[in-house]
Write an enzyme that holds these catalytic residues in place. Structure first.
Site, short mmCIF file in Angstrom:
data_model
loop_
_atom_site.label_atom_id
_atom_site.label_comp_id
_atom_site.label_asym_id
_atom_site.label_seq_id
_atom_site.Cartn_x
_atom_site.Cartn_y
_atom_site.Cartn_z
N GLU A 41 89.09 93.30 104.24
CA GLU A 41 88.37 93.24 102.97
C GLU A 41 86.88 93.02 103.24
OE1 GLU A 41 88.73 90.77 98.74
OE2 GLU A 41 89.45 89.84 100.59
N LYS A 113 90.70 96.72 93.80
CA LYS A 113 91.49 95.49 93.79
C LYS A 113 91.88 95.13 92.36
CE LYS A 113 91.12 90.68 95.41
NZ LYS A 113 90.20 89.71 96.05
N CYS A 154 93.88 91.68 99.50
CA CYS A 154 93.82 90.22 99.51
C CYS A 154 94.68 89.54 98.43
CB CYS A 154 92.36 89.78 99.42
SG CYS A 154 92.09 88.08 100.02
#
Length: 276
Positions: A41, A113, A154
């Site tokens: 990330e 994301k 994440c």
């Protein structure tokens, strides 16, 4: 067999130097025979100050780091997964966007994301991603000549329905690049990654940020490769570098035949009962 490489980084707060470091590790991975390389990330910028990051981030079409990564994938003839880049979507808004780049240097898939990290960890450590970032609203599964990948970033890791949906859509490798904080990493990282692999019968590849960053943030490291049976195949520890892993993709079908839970899902309603 698929030879993959996880690049573990300690990314700084300047795009140019961070891109240089990432490129060197990607070249090392390709020289080691990796057909697929994954980075963490926020690969080329770790910056938390709102005004500073808006001044340093680029729109996708203008990002010099992304252009270099595309050129690099073509030069090396590899599939390159850039775990995420901080990408402008408006003058005052960002996306945390993951990129899968083909050996032709083209963006084969991109994913924003979906789940934003709005938490208070205690001890004064708090994060409000939604104050600056727009959440994605589409799961992305990318079928390639290597295999089929499911993309995530994440904090998505904590939402198992996303990974089940991608596995049901054909994903055999789940990509979970991260910049996990040290407290949450120590408590949950290995357990959650192994669980996502076991639940879906997928390989999990999770390239991570590590160490103390220029902005003062500390990340956990321990880039992991996990088998569909939940075995940790590789753990990068806490130093930046390249970790190789050879994946026998037949293990996906083997695990799913042993425990065919993807075929056993049921719809249901939740009934709420209250008693005094």
């Amino acid at each position: 067999m698929l030879r993959a490489a996880l690049v573990q980084l300690n990314t700084g707060n300047e795009v140019g130097p961070a891109t240089d470091v990432a490129e060197a590790y990607i070249r090392e991975a390709a020289n080691g025979g990796a057909q697929f390389v994954s980075t963490p990330e926020t690969t080329h910028l770790m910056e938390m100050n709102r005004q500073v990051v808006l001044g340093k981030a680029f729109f996708q079409e203008d990002d010099p780091g992304l252009a270099r990564f595309c050129t690099l994938a073509a030069e090396l003839g590899i599939w390159l997964h850039i775990g995420s880049l901080i990408t402008k979507v408006a003058d005052d808004r960002l996306a945390n966007r993951s990129y899968l780049i083909s050996p032709k240097g083209k963006i084969a898939a991109a994913y924003n994301k979906m789940h934003l990290f709005d938490v208070d960890l205690g001890g004064g450590e708090a994060y409000r991603e939604s104050a600056l970032y727009d959440a994605g609203d589409k799961a992305v599964v990318a079928k390639t000549p290597l295999t089929t990948f499911g993309l995530s970033v994440c904090y998505d890791l904590r939402f198992p329905y996303l990974y089940r949906a991608m596995a049901e859509a054909g994903a055999k490798i789940l990509l979970i690049p991260a910049a996990f904080t040290r407290p949450t990493g120590q408590a949950h990282w290995h357990t959650l990654l192994r669980t996502r692999a076991i639940e879906t019968g997928c390989f999990v590849l999770a390239a991570a940020q590590t160490g103390h960053h220029a902005t003062g943030r500390d990340t956990y490291g321990h880039s992991l490769a996990v088998s569909p049976w939940g075995e940790v195949l590789a753990d990068a520890g806490e130093s930046p570098g390249v970790t190789f892993v050879d994946l026998d993709l037949a293990k996906v079908d083997e695990a799913r035949q042993k425990v065919p839970s993807l075929n056993h899902g049921r719809s249901f309603e939740t009934v709420y009962s209250e008693h005094s």
